[in-house]
Design a protein around this motif. Structure first.
Motif, PDB file in Angstrom:
ATOM      1  N   TYR A  23       4.692 -31.045 -35.493  1.00 56.59           N
ATOM      2  CA  TYR A  23       5.881 -31.826 -35.853  1.00 56.59           C
ATOM      3  C   TYR A  23       7.150 -31.017 -35.605  1.00 56.59           C
ATOM      4  CZ  TYR A  23       9.430 -34.020 -38.784  1.00 56.59           C
ATOM      5  OH  TYR A  23      10.600 -34.581 -39.239  1.00 56.59           O
ATOM      6  N   VAL A  27      10.289 -32.138 -33.107  1.00 56.89           N
ATOM      7  CA  VAL A  27      11.691 -32.319 -33.500  1.00 56.89           C
ATOM      8  C   VAL A  27      12.576 -31.197 -32.966  1.00 56.89           C
ATOM      9  CG1 VAL A  27      11.107 -33.653 -35.558  1.00 56.89           C
ATOM     10  CG2 VAL A  27      11.376 -31.159 -35.737  1.00 56.89           C
ATOM     11  N   LYS A  69      18.035 -27.639 -38.533  1.00 60.25           N
ATOM     12  CA  LYS A  69      18.528 -27.602 -37.153  1.00 60.25           C
ATOM     13  C   LYS A  69      19.907 -26.955 -37.095  1.00 60.25           C
ATOM     14  CE  LYS A  69      16.152 -31.567 -35.069  1.00 60.25           C
ATOM     15  NZ  LYS A  69      16.334 -32.919 -34.474  1.00 60.25           N
TER      16      LYS A  69
END
Length: 278
Positions: A23, A27, A69
């Motif tokens: 995952y 992303v 992020k």
């Protein structure tokens, strides 16, 4: 020293599932650095592990994927401090919310414990109450709640919705009523001149209050429709004990349908303001 690691190896080292690593790959926050040209297997390097440590720390402390992020793309002491301060503010707000939730739950546990105790020992006691904050749901001419309760409940919901007030739901111990004392000596059901919510939250705006004073308290066990039998007992006992009624009786729902499906297990605490005879 080994420098390259497969997904399963990294998952084992960091106590993560392989699906979690996949995952993070999808992303774009933690992707294998190398791809074997022959086998096409993908590998992480040991130099990437600090990135995964950062991700794990932030994720386990409530940061979102977008937060992570941002941190990975703009790592500076200033940006990191700002990110942590914003999260700290959120955590402090959540801690205050959870503190209030804890207080509410403790209050409900205390109400249920008192109700269970009253069921085991249904005796008449005289108890002093300080002033209690309430908010009236109804306060007008005496009515039969057996007929009118659903309409009152619906109207209260509509009023709260129109006012844009947050609705937290009602639970046992929240509701009370003020009895029309004249109806106790007449044929037919007990009638009520007021229905109110007890304001347990001291920060709430106190629109009204119940008078401080001495109250004769007795638990009615069972359906509301049979509560007159309990009043008959209490009023006779007051006379015997040398007290007189000093105001309209109150009823507080201690164990109601929010905590039991058995109407015979309901506990309604009758509270009658009294004074001692001279």
């Amino acid at each position: 020293m080994k420098q390259r690691f497969r997904v399963g190896e990294v998952a084992k080292l960091f106590q993560l599932s392989a699906s979690t690593l996949r995952y993070y790959d999808e992303v774009g926050i933690f992707q294998p650095k190398f791809t074997d040209p022959d086998s096409r297997y993908r590998y992480y390097s040991i130099e990437q592990f600090f990135v995964l440590d950062t991700i794990i720390f932030l994720k386990k402390n409530g940061f979102t994927i977008n937060d992570i992020k941002q941190q990975l793309k703009q790592r500076t002491p200033e940006n990191t401090k700002d990110l942590l301060e914003r999260k700290l503010e959120e955590v402090e707000e959540e801690r205050e919310r959870l503190k209030k939730v804890s207080e509410k739950i403790q209050s409900k546990i205390a109400t249920i414990e008192e109700g269970l105790s009253l069921r085991v020992n249904p005796s008449l006691v005289y108890r002093w109450f300080t002033e209690r904050a309430i908010d009236y749901i109804y306060n007008d001419e005496p009515i039969d709640l057996g007929i009118e309760s659903d309409a009152l409940y619906l109207k209260d919901l509509e009023d709260l919705s129109l006012a844009g007030v947050d609705y937290d739901g009602f639970f046992t111990g929240d509701f009370g009523t003020i009895v029309d004392i004249d109806s106790l000596t007449k044929e037919g059901p007990v009638k009520y001149r007021a229905v109110f919510e007890l304001l347990h939250n001291m920060e709430a705006i106190e629109t009204s209050s119940l008078n401080a004073g001495l109250y004769a308290c007795y638990p009615h066990l069972g359906p509301y429709e049979k509560i007159k039998t309990s009043y008959s007992f209490v009023l006779k006992q007051l006379e015997h004990d040398g007290y007189f009624v000093a105001g309209d009786p109150l009823e507080i729902a201690m164990l109601d349908e929010s905590v039991t499906q058995d109407k015979t297990a309901y506990i309604t605490l009758i509270q009658i303001p009294v004074n001692k005879k001279d």
